[in-house]
Structure formats: structure tokens, C-alpha cells
Design a protein around this motif. Structure first.
Motif, PDB file in Angstrom:
ATOM      1  N   HIS A  14     -13.529  93.658  -3.902  1.00  0.00           N
ATOM      2  CA  HIS A  14     -12.919  92.337  -4.043  1.00  0.00           C
ATOM      3  C   HIS A  14     -13.820  91.303  -3.372  1.00  0.00           C
ATOM      4  CE1 HIS A  14      -8.918  93.726  -5.497  1.00  0.00           C
ATOM      5  NE2 HIS A  14      -9.294  94.838  -4.886  1.00  0.00           N
ATOM      6  N   TRP A  15     -14.199  90.294  -4.145  1.00  0.00           N
ATOM      7  CA  TRP A  15     -15.122  89.258  -3.686  1.00  0.00           C
ATOM      8  C   TRP A  15     -14.406  87.925  -3.517  1.00  0.00           C
ATOM      9  CZ3 TRP A  15     -20.308  90.529  -3.011  1.00  0.00           C
ATOM     10  CH2 TRP A  15     -20.750  91.723  -3.608  1.00  0.00           C
ATOM     11  N   LEU A  16     -14.980  87.096  -2.654  1.00  0.00           N
ATOM     12  CA  LEU A  16     -14.627  85.683  -2.585  1.00  0.00           C
ATOM     13  C   LEU A  16     -15.914  84.915  -2.849  1.00  0.00           C
ATOM     14  CD1 LEU A  16     -12.437  83.546  -1.973  1.00  0.00           C
ATOM     15  CD2 LEU A  16     -13.187  83.623   0.422  1.00  0.00           C
TER      16      LEU A  16
ATOM     17  N   ALA B 219      -6.840  88.276   4.463  1.00  0.00           N
ATOM     18  CA  ALA B 219      -5.503  88.543   3.930  1.00  0.00           C
ATOM     19  C   ALA B 219      -4.743  87.245   3.672  1.00  0.00           C
ATOM     20  CB  ALA B 219      -4.722  89.429   4.901  1.00  0.00           C
ATOM     21  N   LEU B 220      -4.927  86.263   4.546  1.00  0.00           N
ATOM     22  CA  LEU B 220      -4.255  84.979   4.372  1.00  0.00           C
ATOM     23  C   LEU B 220      -4.771  84.258   3.127  1.00  0.00           C
ATOM     24  CD1 LEU B 220      -2.178  83.026   5.538  1.00  0.00           C
ATOM     25  CD2 LEU B 220      -4.007  82.033   6.946  1.00  0.00           C
ATOM     26  N   ILE B 221      -6.062  84.333   2.884  1.00  0.00           N
ATOM     27  CA  ILE B 221      -6.620  83.728   1.671  1.00  0.00           C
ATOM     28  C   ILE B 221      -6.073  84.430   0.432  1.00  0.00           C
ATOM     29  CG2 ILE B 221      -8.742  83.446   0.329  1.00  0.00           C
ATOM     30  CD1 ILE B 221     -10.186  82.896   2.974  1.00  0.00           C
ATOM     31  N   GLU B 222      -6.015  85.748   0.467  1.00  0.00           N
ATOM     32  CA  GLU B 222      -5.486  86.482  -0.684  1.00  0.00           C
ATOM     33  C   GLU B 222      -4.020  86.140  -0.931  1.00  0.00           C
ATOM     34  OE1 GLU B 222      -7.670  90.458  -1.734  1.00  0.00           O
ATOM     35  OE2 GLU B 222      -6.813  90.642   0.272  1.00  0.00           O
ATOM     36  N   GLN B 223      -3.280  85.900   0.138  1.00  0.00           N
ATOM     37  CA  GLN B 223      -1.863  85.570  -0.004  1.00  0.00           C
ATOM     38  C   GLN B 223      -1.654  84.176  -0.592  1.00  0.00           C
ATOM     39  OE1 GLN B 223       0.261  84.669   3.607  1.00  0.00           O
ATOM     40  NE2 GLN B 223       2.203  85.429   2.815  1.00  0.00           N
TER      41      GLN B 223
ATOM     42  N   ILE C 150     -12.787  76.705   0.304  1.00  0.00           N
ATOM     43  CA  ILE C 150     -12.163  77.811   1.026  1.00  0.00           C
ATOM     44  C   ILE C 150     -13.173  78.922   1.288  1.00  0.00           C
ATOM     45  CG2 ILE C 150     -10.462  79.670   0.780  1.00  0.00           C
ATOM     46  CD1 ILE C 150      -8.573  77.591  -0.441  1.00  0.00           C
ATOM     47  N   THR C 151     -14.051  79.183   0.325  1.00  0.00           N
ATOM     48  CA  THR C 151     -15.109  80.170   0.567  1.00  0.00           C
ATOM     49  C   THR C 151     -16.013  79.712   1.706  1.00  0.00           C
ATOM     50  OG1 THR C 151     -15.086  80.866  -1.752  1.00  0.00           O
ATOM     51  CG2 THR C 151     -17.031  81.434  -0.464  1.00  0.00           C
TER      52      THR C 151
ATOM     53  N   ARG D 186      -7.059  74.922   9.195  1.00  0.00           N
ATOM     54  CA  ARG D 186      -8.085  74.426   8.272  1.00  0.00           C
ATOM     55  C   ARG D 186      -7.849  74.936   6.853  1.00  0.00           C
ATOM     56  NH1 ARG D 186     -13.061  73.785  12.563  1.00  0.00           N
ATOM     57  NH2 ARG D 186     -11.613  73.470  14.288  1.00  0.00           N
ATOM     58  N   LEU D 187      -7.351  76.158   6.744  1.00  0.00           N
ATOM     59  CA  LEU D 187      -7.010  76.662   5.420  1.00  0.00           C
ATOM     60  C   LEU D 187      -5.831  75.879   4.839  1.00  0.00           C
ATOM     61  CD1 LEU D 187      -7.377  78.699   3.127  1.00  0.00           C
ATOM     62  CD2 LEU D 187      -5.852  80.247   4.370  1.00  0.00           C
TER      63      LEU D 187
END
Length: 225
Positions: free
Chosen positions: A34-36, A109-113, A124-125, A151-152
Motif C-alpha cells: 500500500h502506497w501513499l 493509519a489516521l491517513i487511511e481512515q 497530505i503526502t 496538521r492533517l
């Protein structure tokens, strides 16, 4: 770090750059990576045969590696075939201290959520990569995690309005500092323990309100002190 896509969706090989946020086994010999990526957002690829001893991908696929990669886009699923990987940065210090790894894993995990797959996420990346680089090179502190959360939320357009909260003036000021102060200056902040605790609890409730639950690993990530 920039994502480069040379071929249109639906066929051919595409080139991109990104950071690996999750790795899981698919078969005895293959992995799902899984990539960002700035231009591609969250993307899942299959690394066929990557677990074989002589695979050209062996040793190049681990969490939080930054890399350039190429893949063939699938027309039938959201799992695309990974072809080549050139590792740019491994962030080795993360593997030497569990507290650092927990902080970065929670951020992923927070980004994926909070984001959708296959949507460009340049800001975001960039935020995540800067966080990974900072955590890799400094003593893990709970304030780094709180700063990342704020910041997210700002990048998602969900920044909390401290003026409408029940936080006292000191906690409101800390909230603003954690949002705006450069990573390298966070260590200079000297909030009172009660102020830091109030901000931590406020963000706990705010995240649950916005997303229904906390992303996995928050308590462990904040355990750094």
C-alpha cells in the motif's frame, strides 16, 4: 517527493514516487504493498514473487520506505501489478526504536481512515513524509503526534475552532502552536502538564466526533511522553 505518471489509466506501465504505508502477505510468495503518492494518493499494488529469495523486489519493500516505482494498472480491480522499485530512503532509525515506529504507524493509519483511495493527495503526502523524516531523526514525543493530527485535520478542511471550544487560553495557544510551529521548534514548547493533557483530551474527542472512532494505535503513539 513528486509522483510522475507517464501512461494514461487503463493500460501500459505507469511511473510514480511514494512512500509505503502498509505491507501484507497475499500468498506464500507475493505481497500487497500500500502506497501513499502525491499524484496517485492511496494505491495498492501486488508484488508477485517478492518473497522469493531471488526476486528483484526482495529487500525493497518495507513500511515507510520512500521509493520510485512502476506498475501496470489493473482494469478489473484496485490491486495493480508492481513492476519495479528504486528505493530512495529507508528511514532505518524507525526500525531501531519501537516508539518511533508506533508514531509513524499511527499517522499512516489516521491517513487511511480519513482519506479515499485513488485520490491525489499532494499536501497530505508531503505532510506525512515530513513527519516520517522528523520522527526518524529525533526523540519521540507525544507532541509530535498531536501536531500531526492537527496538521492533517487542517489539510482535510476540518481544523478545530479553538475559539468555540471550552479550552482555556493556555490550551488554545498550545493548539495553535502545535498547528503552526515547524517540526524542529516543537521541542522548545514548554506547556504545563495540565495544558498538554487538555489538548490531548480535546483532540481525542474531536477525532471521535469527526470520524466515529480513533484510528488504531493512538494510545501507543502518545505513550512516548
Amino acid at each position: 517527493m513528486s509522483g510522475l505518471v507517464n501512461s494514461p489509466p487503463g493500460g501500459g506501465t505507469e511511473n510514480a514516487s511514494g512512500i509505503i504505508v502498509r505491507v501484507r502477505p497475499l500468498t506464500e510468495t507475493s505481497l500487497v504493498i500500500h502506497w501513499l503518492s502525491p499524484e496517485l494518493g492511496r494505491l495498492a499494488t501486488v508484488a508477485k514473487g517478492a518473497r522469493r529469495p531471488k526476486s528483484p523486489l526482495r529487500g525493497k519493500l518495507d513500511v515507510f520506505f520512500e521509493a520510485d516505482f512502476s506498475f501496470a494498472r489493473s482494469r478489473r480491480s484496485e490491486l495493480h501489478r508492481l513492476r519495479e522499485v528504486v528505493v530512495r530512503e529507508t528511514h532505518e532509525p524507525l526500525r531501531r526504536e519501537l516508539a518511533r515506529l508506533r508514531q509513524v504507524a499511527y499517522a499512516a493509519a489516521l491517513i487511511e481512515q480519513t482519506t479515499e483511495p485513488a485520490t491525489p493527495l499532494p499536501a497530505i503526502t508531503g505532510l506525512f513524509v515530513s513527519f516520517v523524516r522528523w520522527v526518524s531523526g529525533t526523540e519521540p514525543r507525544a507532541r509530535h503526534v498531536l501536531a500531526f493530527e492537527l496538521r492533517l485535520l487542517r489539510e482535510l478542511g476540518l481544523a478545530p475552532d479553538a475559539g468555540e471550544s471550552r479550552l482555556n487560553p493556555a490550551a488554545r495557544e498550545l493548539l495553535a502552536q502545535l498547528t503552526e510551529v515547524p517540526w524542529a521548534e516543537l521541542g522548545a514548547l514548554r506547556p504545563e502538564p495540565g495544558t498538554a493533557r487538555a489538548v490531548r483530551q480535546f483532540l481525542h474527542g474531536f477525532l471521535v466526533y469527526q470520524f466515529g472512532r480513533l484510528a488504531a494505535g493512538r494510545a501507543a503513539a502518545l505513550g512516548a511522553g
